[in-house]
Scaffold this active site. Structure first.
Site, PDB file in Angstrom:
ATOM      1  N   CYS A   1     -10.837  -0.336   3.518  1.00 49.08           N
ATOM      2  CA  CYS A   1      -9.417  -0.391   3.168  1.00 49.08           C
ATOM      3  C   CYS A   1      -8.896   1.019   2.946  1.00 49.08           C
ATOM      4  O   CYS A   1      -9.547   1.827   2.286  1.00 49.08           O
ATOM      5  CB  CYS A   1      -9.226  -1.220   1.893  1.00 49.08           C
ATOM      6  SG  CYS A   1      -7.505  -1.365   1.386  1.00 49.08           S
ATOM      7  N   LEU A   2      -7.715   1.297   3.491  1.00 52.36           N
ATOM      8  CA  LEU A   2      -7.113   2.623   3.318  1.00 52.36           C
ATOM      9  C   LEU A   2      -6.832   2.911   1.843  1.00 52.36           C
ATOM     10  O   LEU A   2      -6.748   4.076   1.459  1.00 52.36           O
ATOM     11  CB  LEU A   2      -5.813   2.720   4.128  1.00 52.36           C
ATOM     12  CG  LEU A   2      -5.978   2.632   5.655  1.00 52.36           C
ATOM     13  CD1 LEU A   2      -4.624   2.495   6.334  1.00 52.36           C
ATOM     14  CD2 LEU A   2      -6.741   3.841   6.192  1.00 52.36           C
TER      15      LEU A   2
ATOM     16  N   GLN B   1       0.811  -1.231   0.000  1.00 52.46           N
ATOM     17  CA  GLN B   1       0.000   0.000   0.000  1.00 52.46           C
ATOM     18  C   GLN B   1       0.838   1.271   0.000  1.00 52.46           C
ATOM     19  O   GLN B   1       0.356   2.332  -0.344  1.00 52.46           O
ATOM     20  CB  GLN B   1      -0.950   0.010   1.219  1.00 52.46           C
ATOM     21  CG  GLN B   1      -2.028  -1.063   1.141  1.00 52.46           C
ATOM     22  CD  GLN B   1      -2.868  -1.071   2.390  1.00 52.46           C
ATOM     23  OE1 GLN B   1      -2.480  -1.651   3.395  1.00 52.46           O
ATOM     24  NE2 GLN B   1      -4.025  -0.417   2.364  1.00 52.46           N
TER      25      GLN B   1
ATOM     26  N   HIS C   1      -6.815  -9.943   5.176  1.00 52.92           N
ATOM     27  CA  HIS C   1      -6.908  -8.742   4.332  1.00 52.92           C
ATOM     28  C   HIS C   1      -5.497  -8.251   3.955  1.00 52.92           C
ATOM     29  O   HIS C   1      -5.242  -7.916   2.791  1.00 52.92           O
ATOM     30  CB  HIS C   1      -7.689  -7.674   5.115  1.00 52.92           C
ATOM     31  CG  HIS C   1      -7.822  -6.335   4.476  1.00 52.92           C
ATOM     32  ND1 HIS C   1      -9.033  -5.801   4.087  1.00 52.92           N
ATOM     33  CD2 HIS C   1      -6.892  -5.385   4.172  1.00 52.92           C
ATOM     34  CE1 HIS C   1      -8.834  -4.597   3.562  1.00 52.92           C
ATOM     35  NE2 HIS C   1      -7.551  -4.310   3.613  1.00 52.92           N
TER      36      HIS C   1
HETATM   37  O1  GNR Z   1      -8.322   0.055   8.814  1.00 57.24           O
HETATM   38  C1  GNR Z   1      -8.769  -0.974   8.303  1.00 57.24           C
HETATM   39  N1  GNR Z   1      -9.914  -1.517   8.780  1.00 57.24           N
HETATM   40  C2  GNR Z   1     -10.406  -2.746   8.378  1.00 57.24           C
HETATM   41  C3  GNR Z   1     -11.708  -3.074   8.748  1.00 57.24           C
HETATM   42  C4  GNR Z   1     -12.233  -4.299   8.403  1.00 57.24           C
HETATM   43  C5  GNR Z   1     -11.477  -5.218   7.721  1.00 57.24           C
HETATM   44  C6  GNR Z   1     -10.193  -4.909   7.342  1.00 57.24           C
HETATM   45  C7  GNR Z   1      -9.646  -3.683   7.677  1.00 57.24           C
HETATM   46  S1  GNR Z   1      -8.002  -3.308   7.234  1.00 57.24           S
HETATM   47  C8  GNR Z   1      -8.089  -1.558   7.132  1.00 57.24           C
HETATM   48  C9  GNR Z   1      -6.717  -0.977   6.885  1.00 57.24           C
HETATM   49  C10 GNR Z   1      -6.194  -1.461   5.552  1.00 57.24           C
HETATM   50  O2  GNR Z   1      -6.603  -1.072   4.488  1.00 57.24           O
HETATM   51  N2  GNR Z   1      -5.290  -2.392   5.567  1.00 57.24           N
HETATM   52  O3  GNR Z   1      -4.830  -2.914   4.426  1.00 57.24           O
HETATM   53 NI    NI Z   2      -6.404  -2.657   2.982  1.00 59.78          NI
END
Ligand code: GNR
Ligand code: NI
Length: 163
Positions: A90-91, A50, A132
């Site tokens: 996801c960020l 990322q 994830h």
């Molecule tokens: O901050 C994040 N929250 C989240 C909530 C539910 C399932 C997975 C995540 S990971 C995410 C941060 C992120 O994008 N990590 O790759």
């Molecule tokens: Ni993510």
């Protein structure tokens, strides 16, 4: 140092990350920067992919007080069991949340920041987060687990937002 996070549909998010051969100071500096970037985002996990670093490194902290940092280098899921549906975000896909089906329990083997092998059993949010993040280092995004229609709508929405 806070590093910029790549956003979907950036093709660099599709890179399959390389195994870390030696856990050295350069890796530890990257891990430190990843934690800083994750905490300030804020997020509960971040994969090196990322931030456009294509090594198999993930950082996680699901604790309320952000005081339980977990770093996994070369993580491998060695057992998985059960199913769980959870609304993920996801960020790299800002302002988008959808339910994804994952294994509910995982056993993972990885190296820590000292280069030592350890194993960890995780379920629920921690297990989901590990899956994830491992997806990220394999070039997979949570949206890949959704229907073709949802993916098409997301792409249209993203194109509009970036116009
Ligand atoms: O901050 C994040 N929250 C989240 C909530 C539910 C399932 C997975 C995540 S990971 C995410 C941060 C992120 O994008 N990590 O790759
Ligand atoms: Ni993510």
């Amino acid at each position: 140092m806070i590093l910029p996070i790549l956003h979907y549909p950036d093709s660099r998010l599709r890179t399959v990350a390389k195994i870390v051969e030696t856990v050295d100071d350069a890796v530890r500096t990257l891990v430190k920067d990843m934690f800083e970037t994750m905490y300030q985002a804020p997020g509960i996990g971040l994969a090196a992919t990322q931030i456009d670093h294509h090594q198999r490194i993930i950082v996680i902290d699901i604790s309320e007080d952000k005081n339980q940092p977990l770093c996994l280098i070369n993580p491998e899921i060695i057992e998985k069991d059960g199913e769980i549906l959870w609304e993920e975000g996801c960020l790299s896909v800002p302002d988008y949340y959808q339910c994804v089906k994952r294994a509910n329990q995982v056993k993972v083997r990885a190296l820590n920041e000292q280069g030592e092998t350890f194993e960890l059993e995780a379920d629920e949010l921690l297990g989901i987060c590990i899956q994830h993040e491992i997806d990220h280092i394999d070039g997979i995004l949570f949206v890949d687990h959704l229907s073709k229609l949802k993916q098409k709508r997301l792409l249209e929405k993203t194109k509009k937002a970036n116009k």
